[in-house]
Design an enzyme around this catalytic site. Structure first.
Site, PDB file in Angstrom:
ATOM      1  N   GLN A  42      10.828 -20.128 -14.165  1.00 15.25           N
ATOM      2  CA  GLN A  42      11.341 -18.870 -14.715  1.00 15.25           C
ATOM      3  C   GLN A  42      12.282 -18.179 -13.737  1.00 15.25           C
ATOM      4  OE1 GLN A  42       7.898 -16.491 -15.653  1.00 15.25           O
ATOM      5  NE2 GLN A  42       7.465 -16.014 -13.536  1.00 15.25           N
ATOM      6  N   GLN A 101       3.398  -8.370  -1.632  1.00  7.01           N
ATOM      7  CA  GLN A 101       3.157  -9.360  -0.583  1.00  7.01           C
ATOM      8  C   GLN A 101       2.440 -10.555  -1.187  1.00  7.01           C
ATOM      9  OE1 GLN A 101       1.198  -7.082   2.411  1.00  7.01           O
ATOM     10  NE2 GLN A 101      -0.281  -6.228   1.001  1.00  7.01           N
ATOM     11  N   THR A 145       7.113 -12.949 -11.971  1.00  7.16           N
ATOM     12  CA  THR A 145       7.268 -11.774 -12.825  1.00  7.16           C
ATOM     13  C   THR A 145       6.290 -10.698 -12.382  1.00  7.16           C
ATOM     14  OG1 THR A 145       8.114 -13.013 -14.721  1.00  7.16           O
ATOM     15  CG2 THR A 145       7.061 -10.910 -15.199  1.00  7.16           C
ATOM     16  N   LEU A 146       6.790  -9.479 -12.268  1.00  9.30           N
ATOM     17  CA  LEU A 146       5.995  -8.319 -11.857  1.00  9.30           C
ATOM     18  C   LEU A 146       5.704  -7.464 -13.084  1.00  9.30           C
ATOM     19  CD1 LEU A 146       8.251  -7.400  -8.803  1.00  9.30           C
ATOM     20  CD2 LEU A 146       6.110  -8.694  -8.731  1.00  9.30           C
ATOM     21  N   GLU A 147       4.497  -6.942 -13.164  1.00  8.10           N
ATOM     22  CA  GLU A 147       4.086  -6.048 -14.253  1.00  8.10           C
ATOM     23  C   GLU A 147       3.996  -4.652 -13.651  1.00  8.10           C
ATOM     24  OE1 GLU A 147       0.596  -8.206 -14.384  1.00  8.10           O
ATOM     25  OE2 GLU A 147       1.270  -9.658 -15.861  1.00  8.10           O
ATOM     26  N   SER A 202       0.821  -1.218   0.000  1.00  6.85           N
ATOM     27  CA  SER A 202       0.000   0.000   0.000  1.00  6.85           C
ATOM     28  C   SER A 202       0.853   1.266   0.000  1.00  6.85           C
ATOM     29  CB  SER A 202      -0.975   0.000   1.174  1.00  6.85           C
ATOM     30  OG  SER A 202      -0.294   0.090   2.406  1.00  6.85           O
ATOM     31  N   SER A 203       2.008   1.221   0.659  1.00  3.53           N
ATOM     32  CA  SER A 203       2.879   2.407   0.681  1.00  3.53           C
ATOM     33  C   SER A 203       3.359   2.768  -0.719  1.00  3.53           C
ATOM     34  CB  SER A 203       4.085   2.168   1.592  1.00  3.53           C
ATOM     35  OG  SER A 203       3.666   2.021   2.922  1.00  3.53           O
ATOM     36  N   ARG A 252       0.385   4.123  -2.909  1.00  2.00           N
ATOM     37  CA  ARG A 252       0.103   5.532  -2.594  1.00  2.00           C
ATOM     38  C   ARG A 252       1.057   6.485  -3.301  1.00  2.00           C
ATOM     39  NH1 ARG A 252      -2.175   5.092   3.493  1.00  2.00           N
ATOM     40  NH2 ARG A 252      -2.772   2.914   3.297  1.00  2.00           N
TER      41      ARG A 252
END
Length: 190
Positions: free
Chosen positions: A174, A148, A127-129, A102-103, A106
């Site tokens: 991956q 998280q 993998t993060l988008e 959440s930090s 924001r």
């Protein structure tokens, strides 16, 4: 059922759930914080007129690694792929849900566009988008908390977990930010 901190620790201690490297201080009341790896995939928007999910476009993205001790700068409106530092391995009766911090939300950072679900049986770096919806650049520091991982117990073990030959798992094992393999979902008529 969402796993609590004590259940998460018990699954890791029993060797059923893998989070490597594991740092006990990252366990939250109902999730495990995951950190950002140092590899990113940026889109080469001058090589293609458009993105076609049915086509293999190997040079659509390029791998970028910031110098040691330097951040990756994500500019407003930009979208890049990143990855978790941790390699996560789920047993056949646990599924995962990746949520943003959440930090960071924001500040205008989105950690995934659509793919926040992790199937039971998955093993690899997530993998993060990453998208910046703010009007100022955001610095992304390798090793920082980026999301998280919540874990959910299935009502019974998956009959064909991710990685099974019958489910066509494109991203099993991956390492680093992995580009889309959506073209594998299209049937070729030769």
């Amino acid at each position: 059922m969402l796993l609590s901190d004590r259940d998460i620790r018990a699954e890791i201690t029993a060797g059923r759930l893998g989070v490597d490297p594991f740092d006990d201080s990252l366990v939250q009341p109902s999730s495990v914080d995951v950190r950002l790896d140092n590899l990113f995939r940026v889109f080469n928007n001058t090589r293609y007129t458009h993105i076609d999910p049915a086509q293999r476009q190997d040079d659509l993205t390029s791998l970028v690694e910031p110098k040691e001790g330097e951040p990756f700068v994500l500019h407003p409106g930009e979208f890049v792929l990143g990855a978790t530092l941790e390699r996560c391995t789920l047993p056949d009766d646990l599924a995962g849900r990746l949520e943003g911090k959440s930090s960071l939300g924001r500040l205008g950072l989105l950690t995934h566009s659509t793919a926040g679900f992790i199937d039971p049986g998955f093993s690899g770096h997530i993998t993060l988008e990453l998208s910046n919806v703010a009007n100022l650049p955001i610095t992304l520091w390798p090793g920082m908390k980026i999301g998280q991982l919540c874990l959910l117990r299935l009502t019974s073990p998956a009959e064909h977990p991710y990685g099974s030959s019958s489910v066509g798992s494109k991203y099993q094992g991956q390492r680093g930010p992995t580009p889309s393999r959506s073209y594998q979902n299209f049937v070729k008529n030769d």
